[in-house]
Structure formats: C-alpha cells, structure tokens
Design an enzyme around this catalytic site. Structure first.
Site: not given
Ligand code: PXP
Length: 243
Positions: A6, A8-9, A42, A44, A48, A69, A100, A150, A193, A216
């Site tokens: 992931n 995203d960050h 993701h 959003r 963000r 996502e 989330t 998931e 997560h 992620g």
């Molecule tokens: N799976 C889902 C459905 C999520 O929403 C996220 C966070 O965006 C992750 C996995 C990854 O989580 P993390 O960033 O805590 O590894």
C-alpha cells in the site's frame, strides 16, 4: 502468502507540501521491481493522500494487479468503473478518522452493497470487503456476493504492539476462525492493517488460510529510515561540490 504494498503514505508526505515528490507512482514501480505481488491504494473522498491522477497513472504503468480501496459511494464507483483496477476493496470511511478504524459493517448494509457491486461483477473486477474477523460479517459478505474478504488485523496489531500477547493470541485465533469460515464458504481470504516488521510473523502463521497481506504504513516508514542516510549524503555532496 502474497504481498500487496500500500503506497498511500508516500502520497501523504507529498501532500504535506502539495508538491510533486515523493511520487506514489514511482514508489509503485519500485515496489513492483522489488517483487511485490500487488499495488494497493486508497482513494479517499477527502483526497488526503492519493489523487485521482495517481490512480490513473499506476493502473496504466504497473504490470502487477492493482487493488483499489474505496468507500461504497457513487463517486468512487464511477471512478473505479472508468479506471478498472483488478480489484476493489470496499472499506468504511469517516472524514475525522486518522486511518480506517474498523471493518465495513456488511451485515447492516447488505441491500446497498448487493446493488453497489453489480457493475463490478459485470466488468470482471474482483470485489473484496474489508471486514472485522466476525462470523456475521463473513456470512453477510458471502450473502451479498463478494469474491473475497480482507480481514482487519488492526486489533491484533494494536494488542501485540502493546505487548498484550495473551489477548493478541486470542485475536489471532479469531482471525483464523474467520478465515477458515470464509474459505469454507468459497471466499478468497486476505488480511491487513497495522502489520509491521515485528508483528507480521504472527500473521504468517496463518498462511494456510490467508493468501495475501496488504501492508502500507510500516513499509513506507521503514523506507524513510533506510533511505535517510543516503539522502543526507547526496545533499551534502551537492552542497560541498558547489554545484
Ligand atoms: N488494508 C486495508 C483495507 C486498509 O485500509 C489499509 C490502510 O489503508 C491497509 C490494508 C494497510 O494498512 P497499514 O497502512 O496499516 O499497513
């Protein structure tokens, strides 16, 4: 077990300055090169971190599956049907949350979700629900017609990180039972997560019932640290060489 990375960050850091770096598209390509099985992102509603253009470019440039996502809302459905990721993972979304915070309450949203996912099924896009490891959520996911679930590992991860290992073990068993039920119902089973370089070894024990993890924050966090020394040295070189 497969790994979905992931990214995203990476975009979170970019959006801190609303500039062009670091690029989540670049990160996705590097993750692919490093052996990731999937790119997860993701989009959003408040944008963000990931932007629409990131999603489009990642879908265009990456050769491994793309897992989008998204909240089960019409705006996101239109975007997903246009970009056509390999999978959509439906997640709950609240603007004030930092991340989330829980799974999708499929059992309370069955009618909406049954209609919502129809066009994805028609397009051949895999549909996964991000759910807490609870029997009623797994059964509802099957009832609505999802292809996969998931399982939310956030509760397990928090307990383990706080060194509450007995409670973490109970949560791990809950995840195993949910995964076994889902498999018996014919659903594919993923998890994610809050997984880190420390706690992931516990979830790996469930590799007989979970086929994929999506991770992620911990990967991005460690990338910043692993890469920091090189980044500082390169800047020093530029300054000292007078260029
Ligand atoms: N799976 C889902 C459905 C999520 O929403 C996220 C966070 O965006 C992750 C996995 C990854 O989580 P993390 O960033 O805590 O590894």
């Amino acid at each position: 077990m497969r790994l979905g990375v992931n990214i995203d960050h990476v975009a979170t850091v970019r959006q801190a300055r609303r500039t062009f770096e670091p690029s989540p598209v670049f990160a996705a390509l590097i993750a692919q090169q490093a052996g990731a099985d999937q790119i997860t992102l993701h989009l959003r509603e408040d944008r963000r971190h990931i932007q629409d253009r990131d999603l489009e470019l990642i879908k265009e440039l990456v050769n491994i599956p793309v897992n989008l996502e998204m909240a089960p809302v019409e705006e996101m459905r239109q975007i997903a049907l246009r970009v056509k990721p390999d999978r959509v993972t439906l997640v709950p979304e609240r603007r004030e949350e930092i991340t989330t915070e829980g799974g999708l309450d499929v059992s309370s949203l069955m009618e909406h979700l049954r209609e919502f996912i129809k066009p994805f099924k028609e397009e051949g896009i895999e549909v996964s629900f991000f759910v807490d490891p609870q029997i009623k959520q797994i059964e509802a996911s099957k009832g609505v017609g999802a292809d996969a679930v998931e399982l939310h590992t956030g509760t397990f991860a928090n307990l383990w990180n706080e060194h509450k290992f007995d409670q973490a073990e109970i949560e791990l068993q809950r995840i195993r039972e949910a995964a076994e039920l889902a498999r018996n119902l014919g659903l594919r089973v993923y998890a994610g997560h809050g997984l880190t370089y420390h706690n992931v070894k516990e979830i790996v024990k469930l590799s007989d019932v979970i086929e994929e993890l999506n991770i992620g924050h911990s990967i991005v966090a460690n990338a910043v640290i692993f890469g920091f020394e090189r980044a500082v040295k390169e800047m020093i070189n530029l300054i000292r060489s007078g260029k």
